[in-house]
Design a protein around this motif. Structure first.
Motif, PDB file in Angstrom:
ATOM      1  N   ALA A  29       2.290   5.675 -17.179  1.00 35.09           N
ATOM      2  CA  ALA A  29       2.549   4.650 -16.178  1.00 35.09           C
ATOM      3  C   ALA A  29       3.713   3.310 -16.862  1.00 35.09           C
ATOM      4  O   ALA A  29       5.165   3.256 -16.787  1.00 35.09           O
ATOM      5  N   GLY A  30       2.699   2.871 -17.672  1.00 36.96           N
ATOM      6  CA  GLY A  30       2.595   1.350 -18.406  1.00 36.96           C
ATOM      7  C   GLY A  30       3.910   2.247 -19.491  1.00 36.96           C
ATOM      8  O   GLY A  30       5.225   1.414 -19.675  1.00 36.96           O
ATOM      9  N   ASN A  31       3.792   3.151 -20.069  1.00 35.55           N
ATOM     10  CA  ASN A  31       4.774   3.455 -21.556  1.00 35.55           C
ATOM     11  C   ASN A  31       6.061   3.990 -19.924  1.00 35.55           C
ATOM     12  O   ASN A  31       7.325   3.467 -21.002  1.00 35.55           O
ATOM     13  N   LEU A  32       5.830   4.845 -18.981  1.00 38.42           N
ATOM     14  CA  LEU A  32       7.298   4.961 -18.629  1.00 38.42           C
ATOM     15  C   LEU A  32       7.859   4.021 -18.001  1.00 38.42           C
ATOM     16  O   LEU A  32       9.682   4.171 -18.162  1.00 38.42           O
ATOM     17  N   GLN A  33       7.007   3.260 -17.720  1.00 39.92           N
ATOM     18  CA  GLN A  33       7.974   1.615 -17.472  1.00 39.92           C
ATOM     19  C   GLN A  33       8.950   1.044 -18.399  1.00 39.92           C
ATOM     20  O   GLN A  33      10.353   0.799 -18.381  1.00 39.92           O
ATOM     21  N   THR A  34       8.394   0.953 -19.408  1.00 38.62           N
ATOM     22  CA  THR A  34       8.721   0.425 -20.492  1.00 38.62           C
ATOM     23  C   THR A  34      10.477   1.506 -21.048  1.00 38.62           C
ATOM     24  O   THR A  34      11.274   0.588 -21.382  1.00 38.62           O
ATOM     25  N   THR A  40      18.052   0.569 -19.137  1.00 34.49           N
ATOM     26  CA  THR A  40      18.613  -0.157 -17.970  1.00 34.49           C
ATOM     27  C   THR A  40      19.632  -1.063 -19.125  1.00 34.49           C
ATOM     28  O   THR A  40      20.415  -1.487 -18.342  1.00 34.49           O
ATOM     29  N   SER A  41      18.055  -1.066 -19.805  1.00 29.82           N
ATOM     30  CA  SER A  41      19.240  -2.503 -20.611  1.00 29.82           C
ATOM     31  C   SER A  41      19.945  -2.135 -21.938  1.00 29.82           C
ATOM     32  O   SER A  41      19.952  -2.617 -22.673  1.00 29.82           O
ATOM     33  N   GLN A  42      19.796  -0.789 -22.817  1.00 31.14           N
ATOM     34  CA  GLN A  42      20.630  -0.867 -23.861  1.00 31.14           C
ATOM     35  C   GLN A  42      21.847   0.502 -23.256  1.00 31.14           C
ATOM     36  O   GLN A  42      21.611   1.817 -23.789  1.00 31.14           O
ATOM     37  N   PRO A  43      23.139   0.212 -22.611  1.00 28.76           N
ATOM     38  CA  PRO A  43      24.030   1.068 -22.910  1.00 28.76           C
ATOM     39  C   PRO A  43      24.605   1.119 -23.897  1.00 28.76           C
ATOM     40  O   PRO A  43      25.285   2.168 -23.007  1.00 28.76           O
TER      41      PRO A  43
END
Length: 91
Positions: A29-34, A40-43
């Motif tokens: 779960a933590g890796n998926l969130q990362t 979302t932060s690297q367009p």
């Protein structure tokens, strides 16, 4: 006496392996969130690279949904390592 010792070993083994599965679930779960945060932060990532990230993310989410946290951790950990190699300023 022999039977109770063997039963005790099985119980101890079951109790010791339970946290490992919980750790895999949390790590998945933590890796998926990362990965979601990275996406979302690297367009400005090239489209082919972003497609590879999203494909691996989907594979990990499918493994998680199937209850296969070990595969999820393997996929996400590999992907995070690749992301860190490409962008070493991110943690």
């Amino acid at each position: 006496m022999k039977h109770s010792a063997i039963a005790g070993l099985f119980i101890a083994g079951a109790l010791l392996t339970s946290p490992v599965f919980a750790a895999d679930k949390d790590l998945c779960a933590g890796n998926l969130q990362t990965i979601k945060d990275f996406v979302t932060s690297q367009p400005s990532i090239p489209e082919t690279s972003m497609n590879n990230v999203k494909e691996a993310q989907k594979k990990a989410e499918d493994a998680q949904a199937a209850g296969n946290d070990k595969d999820c951790v393997e996929v996400t950990s590999s992907l995070i390592t690749k992301m860190q190699i490409r962008n070493p300023t991110r943690n």
